[in-house]
Write a protein that holds these residues in place. Structure first.
Motif, PDB file in Angstrom:
ATOM      1  N   SER A 155       0.844  -0.945   0.185  1.00  0.00           N
ATOM      2  CA  SER A 155       0.227  -0.149  -0.205  1.00  0.00           C
ATOM      3  C   SER A 155       0.824   1.599  -0.342  1.00  0.00           C
ATOM      4  N   LEU A 156       1.962   1.301   0.537  1.00  0.00           N
ATOM      5  CA  LEU A 156       2.767   2.165   0.230  1.00  0.00           C
ATOM      6  C   LEU A 156       3.667   2.801  -0.570  1.00  0.00           C
ATOM      7  N   SER A 157       3.734   1.558  -1.327  1.00  0.00           N
ATOM      8  CA  SER A 157       3.901   1.672  -2.417  1.00  0.00           C
ATOM      9  C   SER A 157       3.227   2.631  -3.833  1.00  0.00           C
ATOM     10  N   ALA A 158       1.497   1.974  -3.684  1.00  0.00           N
ATOM     11  CA  ALA A 158       0.781   2.593  -3.757  1.00  0.00           C
ATOM     12  C   ALA A 158       0.669   4.122  -3.772  1.00  0.00           C
ATOM     13  N   ARG A 159       0.902   3.860  -2.409  1.00  0.00           N
ATOM     14  CA  ARG A 159       0.864   5.835  -2.368  1.00  0.00           C
ATOM     15  C   ARG A 159       1.965   6.512  -3.066  1.00  0.00           C
ATOM     16  N   TYR A 160       3.092   5.860  -2.884  1.00  0.00           N
ATOM     17  CA  TYR A 160       4.141   6.927  -3.952  1.00  0.00           C
ATOM     18  C   TYR A 160       4.386   6.329  -4.973  1.00  0.00           C
ATOM     19  N   LYS A 161       3.408   5.918  -5.735  1.00  0.00           N
ATOM     20  CA  LYS A 161       3.776   5.956  -7.154  1.00  0.00           C
ATOM     21  C   LYS A 161       2.620   7.013  -7.221  1.00  0.00           C
ATOM     22  N   ALA A 162       1.242   7.045  -6.047  1.00  0.00           N
ATOM     23  CA  ALA A 162      -0.078   8.111  -6.755  1.00  0.00           C
ATOM     24  C   ALA A 162       0.276   9.352  -6.010  1.00  0.00           C
ATOM     25  N   ALA A 163       1.396   9.956  -5.480  1.00  0.00           N
ATOM     26  CA  ALA A 163       2.513  10.892  -5.220  1.00  0.00           C
ATOM     27  C   ALA A 163       2.523  11.947  -6.211  1.00  0.00           C
ATOM     28  N   VAL A 164       3.567  10.456  -7.200  1.00  0.00           N
ATOM     29  CA  VAL A 164       3.918  10.960  -8.535  1.00  0.00           C
ATOM     30  C   VAL A 164       2.791  11.920  -9.186  1.00  0.00           C
ATOM     31  N   GLU A 165       2.070  10.955  -9.741  1.00  0.00           N
ATOM     32  CA  GLU A 165       1.254  10.428 -10.407  1.00  0.00           C
ATOM     33  C   GLU A 165       0.643  11.705 -10.381  1.00  0.00           C
ATOM     34  N   MET A 166       0.278  12.694  -8.792  1.00  0.00           N
ATOM     35  CA  MET A 166      -0.031  13.814  -8.410  1.00  0.00           C
ATOM     36  C   MET A 166       0.726  14.710  -8.815  1.00  0.00           C
ATOM     37  N   ALA A 167       1.623  14.896  -8.963  1.00  0.00           N
ATOM     38  CA  ALA A 167       2.670  15.242  -9.051  1.00  0.00           C
ATOM     39  C   ALA A 167       2.533  16.201 -10.293  1.00  0.00           C
ATOM     40  N   ALA A 168       2.174  15.129 -11.249  1.00  0.00           N
ATOM     41  CA  ALA A 168       2.284  15.575 -12.516  1.00  0.00           C
ATOM     42  C   ALA A 168       1.093  16.106 -13.077  1.00  0.00           C
TER      43      ALA A 168
END
Length: 323
Positions: free
Chosen positions: A19-32
């Motif tokens: 779930s933390l991996s998914a959160r990190y990926k989501a944060a990068v997608e949110m930044a984009a």
């Protein structure tokens, strides 16, 4: 036009590695997504050994953001200077400055948690001297020329993209931090709205014959979450804001002054206090803030709710600010 910031510290007290991996990926997608919609800055932080998984590697996260974006700046606020090897840090920042074309902003502080110093076997009592050495070293390193370092000659490559060096500010809420910034001719980033400390910094610039400027936090710097129904959001997700607020407050001693500091012990107290604000898009615009800091994943906030907040901000708040 106000400054617009999306803050990520990746806190999640209930995380699994997946779930933390998914959160990190989501944060990068949110930044984009933020980059595409004209938000100016991603802000991230550094803390170590925290049970709720607070981000310990802001520069690695910044690199991922730069790889997914074209315009948005990333502010590391703050890197805990004495915990880093000065030469290695100079290299890391130089590479990110090259990779991003000058979009990295680093605020260097000394931290306020002795536990972090103990984790890395760094002497808490030497933190001021270590910070002086770190700042002096990175400035010399970024020239690309040889210099004396701990009794030997060294040279750090590559040189950064930004001339004369990447944007580096000295952070803190003490006169020692202000003196340090002035002595080195670096801009000063007070950790709260502290006009008296800015005046002290300006006096020290005159004393040292250096030049600098202050990036002063606004008098009000609430952390924002956008929702069509704030009552529902507080009822369902208030515990996430409270978790982060209580964690952060537990680290603050009496002499630490912070732009974001809560004394709340319950969700109701937190809502009334106003440090964390859940607002409709119209109410957000009506706040009239100089700096809007969106915190979409606060305290382990579900990723889907974070996306709802970010989309409302980008699609309904930002266009109204342009008007």
């Amino acid at each position: 036009m106000p400054v617009t910031v999306v803050r990520f510290n990746l806190v999640d007290p209930d995380a699994t590695p997946a779930s933390l991996s998914a959160r990190y990926k989501a944060a990068v997608e949110m930044a984009a997504y933020a980059d595409e919609h004209g938000i100016t800055t991603v802000q991230t932080e550094e803390h170590h050994g925290v049970a709720n998984n607070w981000l310990p590697s802001p520069f690695a996260f910044a690199g991922a953001v730069f790889g997914a974006t074209r315009r948005i700046a990333v502010t590391v606020s703050a890197v805990i200077g004495p915990l880093h090897d000065p030469l290695r840090l100079a290299e890391e920042i130089a590479v990110l400055d090259l990779l991003s074309g000058g979009r990295l902003i680093t605020v260097a502080g000394i931290g306020y948690r002795p536990e972090e110093y103990a984790l890395f076997d760094v002497d808490w009592k030497r933190r001021g001297r270590l910070q002086d050495e770190l700042l002096e070293t990175v400035l010399k390193a970024w020239t690309g020329e040889e210099f004396e370092y701990r009794g030997r000659r060294v040279r750090v490559t590559p040189r950064p993209y930004t001339d004369p060096h990447p944007l580096l500010l000295v952070g803190g809420s003490s006169k020692a931090a202000a003196r340090r910034a002035a002595r080195l001719g670096l801009p000063f980033f007070p950790s709260a709205h502290l006009p008296e400390l800015e005046a002290y910094y300006k006096d020290r610039l005159v004393e040292y014959g250096t030049e600098g400027w202050t990036m002063m936090p606004a008098a009000e710097t609430p952390l924002l979450h956008i929702a069509e129904d704030p009552d529902r959001a507080w009822a369902e997700y208030g515990r996430h804001f409270l978790h982060e607020a209580r964690t952060y407050a537990s680290w603050q001693s009496g002499d630490i002054r912070s732009a974001v500091k809560s004394a709340a012990t319950t969700v109701d107290e937190l809502r009334a206090e106003g440090v964390y604000r859940v607002l409709t898009p119209d109410a957000c615009v009506a706040q009239g803030l100089d700096s809007l800091v969106l915190h979409p994943l606060a305290g382990g906030m579900p990723v889907a709710e974070g996306w709802r907040s970010l989309r409302l901000f980008a699609e309904q708040v930002l266009p109204a600010l342009d008007d």
